[in-house]
Design a protein around this motif. Structure first.
Motif, short mmCIF file in Angstrom:
data_model
loop_
_atom_site.label_atom_id
_atom_site.label_comp_id
_atom_site.label_asym_id
_atom_site.label_seq_id
_atom_site.Cartn_x
_atom_site.Cartn_y
_atom_site.Cartn_z
N GLU A 32 -0.11 5.94 0.99
CA GLU A 32 -0.12 6.12 -0.75
C GLU A 32 -0.08 4.85 -1.60
N ILE A 33 -0.93 4.56 -2.13
CA ILE A 33 -0.51 3.47 -3.29
C ILE A 33 -0.09 4.15 -4.58
N TYR A 34 0.97 3.90 -5.03
CA TYR A 34 1.55 4.58 -6.11
C TYR A 34 1.25 3.94 -7.40
N GLU B 252 -0.62 -8.07 -1.60
CA GLU B 252 0.44 -8.39 -2.67
C GLU B 252 0.58 -7.53 -3.95
N ARG B 253 -0.76 -6.94 -4.07
CA ARG B 253 -0.65 -6.34 -5.61
C ARG B 253 -0.30 -4.61 -5.36
N LEU B 254 -0.22 -4.23 -4.05
CA LEU B 254 -0.10 -2.95 -3.65
C LEU B 254 1.26 -2.28 -3.69
N ARG B 255 1.80 -1.30 -4.72
CA ARG B 255 2.93 -0.80 -4.39
C ARG B 255 2.88 0.76 -3.36
N GLY B 256 3.28 0.52 -2.50
CA GLY B 256 3.16 1.74 -1.83
C GLY B 256 3.42 1.56 -0.21
N MET B 257 3.17 2.62 0.36
CA MET B 257 3.19 2.60 1.78
C MET B 257 1.79 2.75 2.52
N PHE B 258 1.26 1.96 3.49
CA PHE B 258 0.15 1.82 3.85
C PHE B 258 -0.29 1.19 5.32
N ALA B 259 -1.23 1.68 5.99
CA ALA B 259 -1.76 0.99 6.86
C ALA B 259 -3.44 1.38 6.71
N PHE B 260 -4.10 0.17 6.80
CA PHE B 260 -5.79 0.29 6.44
C PHE B 260 -6.52 -0.63 7.18
N ALA B 261 -7.90 -0.33 7.43
CA ALA B 261 -8.57 -1.42 7.89
C ALA B 261 -10.07 -1.18 7.01
N ILE B 262 -10.43 -2.30 6.83
CA ILE B 262 -11.42 -2.69 5.88
C ILE B 262 -12.64 -3.58 6.59
N TRP B 263 -13.82 -2.99 6.81
CA TRP B 263 -14.83 -3.75 7.18
C TRP B 263 -15.67 -4.52 6.05
N ASP B 264 -15.81 -5.66 6.08
CA ASP B 264 -16.48 -6.50 5.28
C ASP B 264 -17.92 -7.02 6.05
N ALA B 265 -18.80 -6.20 5.89
CA ALA B 265 -20.29 -6.31 6.40
C ALA B 265 -20.75 -7.81 6.28
N GLY B 266 -20.65 -8.13 5.06
CA GLY B 266 -21.13 -9.67 4.70
C GLY B 266 -20.56 -10.66 5.44
N ARG B 267 -19.26 -10.72 5.85
CA ARG B 267 -18.41 -11.57 6.59
C ARG B 267 -18.37 -11.20 8.02
N GLN B 268 -18.79 -9.89 8.35
CA GLN B 268 -18.74 -9.30 9.96
C GLN B 268 -17.21 -9.59 10.04
N ARG B 269 -16.43 -9.05 9.33
CA ARG B 269 -15.06 -9.13 9.34
C ARG B 269 -14.11 -7.98 9.41
N MET C 208 -1.82 11.21 2.98
CA MET C 208 -1.51 10.63 4.45
C MET C 208 -2.43 11.08 5.42
N CYS C 209 -2.72 10.34 6.35
CA CYS C 209 -4.06 10.46 7.10
C CYS C 209 -3.78 9.88 8.55
N GLY C 210 -4.91 9.72 9.45
CA GLY C 210 -4.83 9.16 10.71
C GLY C 210 -6.25 8.12 10.58
N ILE C 211 -5.92 7.20 10.93
CA ILE C 211 -7.26 6.21 11.14
C ILE C 211 -7.13 5.75 12.51
N ALA C 212 -8.64 5.41 12.88
CA ALA C 212 -8.96 4.78 14.07
C ALA C 212 -10.26 4.20 14.03
N PRO D 213 2.34 3.37 10.52
CA PRO D 213 2.05 2.53 11.74
C PRO D 213 0.61 2.04 12.14
N LEU D 214 0.62 1.11 12.91
CA LEU D 214 -1.04 0.61 13.22
C LEU D 214 -0.77 -0.12 14.42
N PHE D 215 -1.54 0.45 15.45
CA PHE D 215 -1.60 -0.04 16.83
C PHE D 215 -3.34 -0.60 16.97
N TYR D 216 -3.03 -1.77 17.92
CA TYR D 216 -4.44 -2.34 17.98
C TYR D 216 -4.53 -2.91 19.46
#
Length: 656
Positions: free
Chosen positions: A81-83, A121-138, A1-5, A150-153
């Motif tokens: 966590e992804i169980y 759709e393949r994940l079984r767990g509790m999660f909030a995450f952010a992925i940076w896709d550099a190739g797509r600048q996404r 369990m963590c904190g992200i920003a 939680p996830l605020f933005y």
């Protein structure tokens, strides 16, 4: 369990400096006391800044974040966590992905590379995450199906910023802090600010079961999961037309599948490289969770409960009976809850006004549990999934009364119910009867809001607001949040539809918020096997007759797991997990109540009708009307305003 920003920006957006990023993650240090990391990259097209605070649970040595794929083109910060990560890994390796760690985090990266946004759709767990896709600048962000994490933005011109908690976003220089009147109206209706609203204008919460894509300066959100309440087929018939034609499962088949699915959910949640235990209140859900853990363990598991000196709020005897029956290593603590001591800490941690007073004992329980273990399993979700709340019995009874002749039902609109005495205590029979009758003349959906809401009618909130603030709220209708949830489940009986509504609203916005913030305040990870989406989907399809029978609630749970539940617990009345705020307001919190709600600071805001608030305070203190919950929400709101609008969150943290 963590904190992200973090943040992402285009060429015409404002970059986020590393110093600001570290201030954001520093504010989340309680969520991740074991490690920290940042990643920044700027190009001519824009840039990204990712920050992480880690609570080490899996792969203690190799789980540093932010984490990238093999060539550094995809980066992630992850909370949760992804169980089923071990089950997913061989499939991804067979598709050519190379792993650098043994973490569940890296599994998400490779799933994203393989499947894009549908990876969730393949994940079984509790999660909030952010992925940076550099190739797509996404920037791709996602939140688990039921909203456990939680996830605020905040999306603005050329930039998006995000964080596990609102206070992290408020560390950014120039971050606005303007109150949203509609969010205030929602809070006073429900005692929480529901997704996707945020108490401050311009900020949002990513809704459960949704992902978001920010690219080229624009943001798109999409729902990827809904609980299948409109599908009342048994699971086997979905893939077997012949079964569907021949009828539904027997009760025995439902119970066998429930035992198998929930046991597997518990087994997966026992994966940990740090000490693990369970909350044990002595209720059905926590007893089942602890019992399944004990059946899967090689030695006695650690269980934890707290009690209070006030008998009406003390469940220790039931927890003790459950622990003795299951033969766990039980830890019992007695606490004397002090709102005066706890309120500043509670206000700071919860970010937004949060009016569920059971947050206080939940924080106490998390604090003492963390002394022994780093992970604790809970029974959260059992009431919503298996119709355990007493109010579901009221919903069913009201449905029966709705079938009475019109001349009989006309008595439900009698104005005299308003003058009906309430009796002592917030759980008194006369008080509940009065609330029941006052709502009976309304449509079922509105009636339910009258039962579960705080300032639960537009008329009451208009009386509460000052004329000026009433204009700011305008014609906004806070009931739409609940009514929209009812629209997700149209084809079932009304009790089942109501459990669906709680699954979509009360569970993520109240229960999950309460547990996540209270546990993470002490670096404790709380896991909820009942909220495994396989369990939730099974329960959603289950006939109501298996959950409720006569006055019995959660029948299928007690029958399926009767070997784990002592007889004295199987039929006990639900106590809840509360504190005596009605007593506090007439005694030790009396001065604080007056000074906060009727003081110069609150009056100067101009939000509320002073005479209306004064009348509520005096009615409660005199014992004429029990206004404890409404007054608690007003107290929390003003205390929040003082901490987050009058001061900076960082200053408030220093005082805590």
């Amino acid at each position: 369990m963590c904190g992200i920003a973090g943040a992402a920006w285009t060429s015409d957006g404002e970059p986020l400096a590393e110093e600001s990023l570290r201030q954001m993650t520093g504010t989340l240090s309680h969520r991740g006391p074991d490690d920290e990391g940042v990643y920044l990259d700027t190009t001519s097209a824009g840039g990204v800044a990712l920050g992480h605070r880690r609570l080490s649970i899996i792969d203690l040595a190799g789980g540093h974040q932010p984490l990238s794929n093999e060539d550094g083109t995809v980066w992630i910060v992850f909370n949760g966590e992804i169980y089923n990560y071990r089950e997913l890994r061989p499939e991804l390796e067979a598709q050519g992905h190379r792993f650098q760690t043994s973490t569940d985090t890296e599994t998400i990266i490779h799933l994203y590379e393989q499947y894009g946004p549908r990876c969730v759709e393949r994940l079984r767990g509790m999660f909030a995450f952010a992925i940076w896709d550099a190739g797509r600048q996404r920037l791709f962000m996602a939140r688990d199906r039921i909203g456990q994490k939680p996830l605020f933005y905040r999306a603005e011109h050329g930039r998006i910023t995000f964080g596990s908690e609102l206070k992290s976003l408020l560390q950014i220089p120039g971050a606005p802090r303007e109150l949203d009147p509609q969010a205030v109206d929602l809070f006073l209706t429900y005692q929480y600010v529901p997704h996707p609203w945020c108490i401050l204008k311009g900020y949002s919460k990513l809704s459960p079961g949704h992902y978001a894509i920010w690219q080229n300066g624009s943001l798109h959100t999409e729902r990827y999961w809904s609980p299948p309440y409109d599908d009342d087929s048994d699971p086997e018939s979905l893939a077997n037309p012949q079964l569907a034609e021949s009828g539904s499962w027997t009760e025995t088949q439902w119970r066998e599948r429930l035992r198998e699915t929930l046991t597997e959910a518990v087994r997966l949640r026992m994966r940990s490289d740090v000490p693990i235990g369970a909350f044990l209140s002595g209720g059905i859900d926590s007893t089942i969770t602890a019992g399944l853990m004990q059946s899967l363990a090689d030695s006695p598991i650690h269980t934890f409960s707290i009690g209070f000196p006030i008998a009406a709020f003390d469940e220790r005897s039931y927890a003790r009976q459950a622990a003795e029956h299951l033969k766990t290593n039980h830890h019992e603590y007695v606490v004397e809850p002090s709102a005066l001591e706890t309120l500043p800490r509670l206000i700071w941690h919860y970010d937004e006004p949060f009016g569920d007073s059971s947050a206080i004992p939940t924080m106490y329980l998390s604090e003492v549990t963390r002394r022994e273990v780093t992970v604790a399993l809970s029974g959260d979700g059992g009431d919503e999934l298996f119709a355990g709340y007493p109010r579901y019995q009221a919903v069913r009874a009201a449905g029966i009364l709705d079938r009475l002749p019109g001349f009989v039902r006309s008595a439900f609109g009698w104005n005299g119910w308003q003058q009906f005495p309430e009796g002592a205590g917030h759980k008194s029979t006369t008080r509940r009867f009065k609330r029941f009758m006052l709502a009976m003349s309304r449509p079922p959906e509105v009636r339910y809001l009258r039962w579960v809401g705080m300032f639960n009618t537009p008329e009451m909130r208009r009386q509460l607001y000052s004329p000026e603030y009433r204009e700011q709220v305008g014609d906004f209708d806070s009931a739409e949040f609940l009514l929209n949830a009812y629209a997700h489940c149209r084809g079932r009986d009304f009790v089942t539809r109501t459990t669906c509504v709680d699954m979509l609203s009360y569970l993520p916005c109240d229960i999950m918020t309460k547990v996540d913030i209270a546990s993470m305040a002490f670096g404790l990870e709380a896991r909820s096997p009942f909220l495994d989406h396989h369990v939730a989907e099974l329960a959603a399809r289950m006939p109501l007759s298996l959950k409720m029978s006569g006055t019995r609630s959660k029948k299928v749970l007690t029958d399926t797991f009767s070997d784990l539940i002592p007889g004295s617990i199987q039929n006990r009345s639900k106590m809840g997990f509360g504190v005596p705020i009605d007593h506090w307001f007439r005694n030790e919190l009396k001065d604080l109540l007056h000074d906060t709600l009727l003081g110069e600071t609150a009056r100067a805001r101009g939000f509320f009708n002073e005479e209306f608030v004064r009348g509520m305070v005096e009615s409660h203190i005199s014992g004429r009307v029990n206004e404890c919950y409404r007054l608690w929400n007003l107290l929390i709101f003003e205390q929040w305003c003082q901490a987050f609008l009058d001061r900076t969150p960082a200053a408030c943290h220093a005082e805590v």
